[in-house]
Scaffold this motif. Sequence first.
Motif, PDB file in Angstrom:
ATOM      1  N   LYS A  46     -20.446   2.884  36.475  1.00 46.61           N
ATOM      2  CA  LYS A  46     -20.965   1.226  36.233  1.00 46.61           C
ATOM      3  C   LYS A  46     -21.801   1.293  35.062  1.00 46.61           C
ATOM      4  O   LYS A  46     -21.438   0.452  33.985  1.00 46.61           O
ATOM      5  N   ARG A  47     -22.656   2.272  34.868  1.00 45.15           N
ATOM      6  CA  ARG A  47     -23.630   2.238  33.509  1.00 45.15           C
ATOM      7  C   ARG A  47     -22.564   2.749  32.386  1.00 45.15           C
ATOM      8  O   ARG A  47     -22.844   1.972  31.158  1.00 45.15           O
ATOM      9  N   GLY A  48     -21.578   3.506  32.314  1.00 46.27           N
ATOM     10  CA  GLY A  48     -20.738   3.620  31.494  1.00 46.27           C
ATOM     11  C   GLY A  48     -19.903   2.383  30.914  1.00 46.27           C
ATOM     12  O   GLY A  48     -19.629   2.047  29.949  1.00 46.27           O
ATOM     13  N   ARG A  49     -19.246   1.661  31.994  1.00 44.77           N
ATOM     14  CA  ARG A  49     -18.668   0.502  31.968  1.00 44.77           C
ATOM     15  C   ARG A  49     -19.517  -0.589  31.017  1.00 44.77           C
ATOM     16  O   ARG A  49     -19.006  -1.318  30.287  1.00 44.77           O
ATOM     17  N   ALA A  50     -20.696  -0.500  31.596  1.00 44.74           N
ATOM     18  CA  ALA A  50     -21.552  -1.858  30.915  1.00 44.74           C
ATOM     19  C   ALA A  50     -21.886  -1.262  29.314  1.00 44.74           C
ATOM     20  O   ALA A  50     -21.976  -2.259  28.580  1.00 44.74           O
ATOM     21  N   ALA A  51     -22.079   0.044  29.233  1.00 44.09           N
ATOM     22  CA  ALA A  51     -22.186   0.340  27.897  1.00 44.09           C
ATOM     23  C   ALA A  51     -20.986   0.122  26.968  1.00 44.09           C
ATOM     24  O   ALA A  51     -21.204  -0.367  25.821  1.00 44.09           O
ATOM     25  N   ARG A  52     -19.824   0.343  27.363  1.00 43.52           N
ATOM     26  CA  ARG A  52     -18.496  -0.131  26.693  1.00 43.52           C
ATOM     27  C   ARG A  52     -18.736  -1.490  26.433  1.00 43.52           C
ATOM     28  O   ARG A  52     -18.227  -1.950  25.456  1.00 43.52           O
ATOM     29  N   LYS A  53     -18.675  -2.368  27.371  1.00 44.73           N
ATOM     30  CA  LYS A  53     -18.891  -3.778  27.193  1.00 44.73           C
ATOM     31  C   LYS A  53     -19.944  -4.191  26.219  1.00 44.73           C
ATOM     32  O   LYS A  53     -19.658  -5.114  25.548  1.00 44.73           O
ATOM     33  N   ALA A  54     -20.980  -3.760  26.371  1.00 47.18           N
ATOM     34  CA  ALA A  54     -22.209  -4.226  25.369  1.00 47.18           C
ATOM     35  C   ALA A  54     -21.692  -3.723  23.758  1.00 47.18           C
ATOM     36  O   ALA A  54     -21.845  -4.378  22.774  1.00 47.18           O
ATOM     37  N   GLU A  55     -20.851  -2.467  23.727  1.00 48.89           N
ATOM     38  CA  GLU A  55     -20.503  -2.133  22.454  1.00 48.89           C
ATOM     39  C   GLU A  55     -19.377  -2.840  21.862  1.00 48.89           C
ATOM     40  O   GLU A  55     -19.359  -3.387  20.688  1.00 48.89           O
ATOM     41  N   GLU A  56     -18.513  -3.257  22.669  1.00 50.46           N
ATOM     42  CA  GLU A  56     -17.259  -4.290  22.462  1.00 50.46           C
ATOM     43  C   GLU A  56     -17.900  -5.605  22.053  1.00 50.46           C
ATOM     44  O   GLU A  56     -17.436  -6.272  21.134  1.00 50.46           O
ATOM     45  N   LYS A  57     -18.981  -6.080  22.694  1.00 47.92           N
ATOM     46  CA  LYS A  57     -19.512  -7.292  22.251  1.00 47.92           C
ATOM     47  C   LYS A  57     -20.296  -7.222  20.992  1.00 47.92           C
ATOM     48  O   LYS A  57     -19.975  -8.254  20.178  1.00 47.92           O
ATOM     49  N   ALA A  58     -20.799  -6.153  20.566  1.00 54.34           N
ATOM     50  CA  ALA A  58     -21.705  -5.973  19.383  1.00 54.34           C
ATOM     51  C   ALA A  58     -20.444  -5.951  18.293  1.00 54.34           C
ATOM     52  O   ALA A  58     -20.797  -6.636  17.296  1.00 54.34           O
ATOM     53  N   ALA A  59     -19.352  -5.304  18.425  1.00 54.75           N
ATOM     54  CA  ALA A  59     -18.427  -5.176  17.360  1.00 54.75           C
ATOM     55  C   ALA A  59     -17.794  -6.505  17.077  1.00 54.75           C
ATOM     56  O   ALA A  59     -17.722  -6.919  16.164  1.00 54.75           O
ATOM     57  N   ARG A  60     -17.658  -7.431  18.198  1.00 57.47           N
ATOM     58  CA  ARG A  60     -16.977  -8.698  18.363  1.00 57.47           C
ATOM     59  C   ARG A  60     -17.844  -9.556  17.357  1.00 57.47           C
ATOM     60  O   ARG A  60     -17.660 -10.165  16.310  1.00 57.47           O
ATOM     61  N   ASP A  61     -19.263  -9.446  17.685  1.00 53.41           N
ATOM     62  CA  ASP A  61     -20.259 -10.170  17.099  1.00 53.41           C
ATOM     63  C   ASP A  61     -20.283  -9.638  15.496  1.00 53.41           C
ATOM     64  O   ASP A  61     -20.540 -10.724  14.772  1.00 53.41           O
TER      65      ASP A  61
END
Length: 82
Positions: A46-61
């Motif tokens: 779960k923590r890994g999935r949340a970290a990947r989502k946060a990184e993807e959002k930062a890259a999109r932004d």
Amino acid sequence: MRILLLLLPIALTGCSVARAVITAPIKAGEAIYDAATESQEEADIKRGRAARKAEEKAARDARKAEKARDAEGRPYRVGGPR
């Protein structure tokens, strides 16, 4: 003696039904416990999935912010260029 041998399979069938009835509450309790608790591996996933989502959002932004520049390379303001 032959009658006993013929009735043995019927008697054993009843035993498996009784065993299923007796173990049903235990199996239900195990299922509830498994659903209510989380293993260390599941928490890590779960923590890994949340970290990947946060990184993807930062890259999109970051990509979105990079595209939002005017012809001279200045970033647009919130309301657009004036």
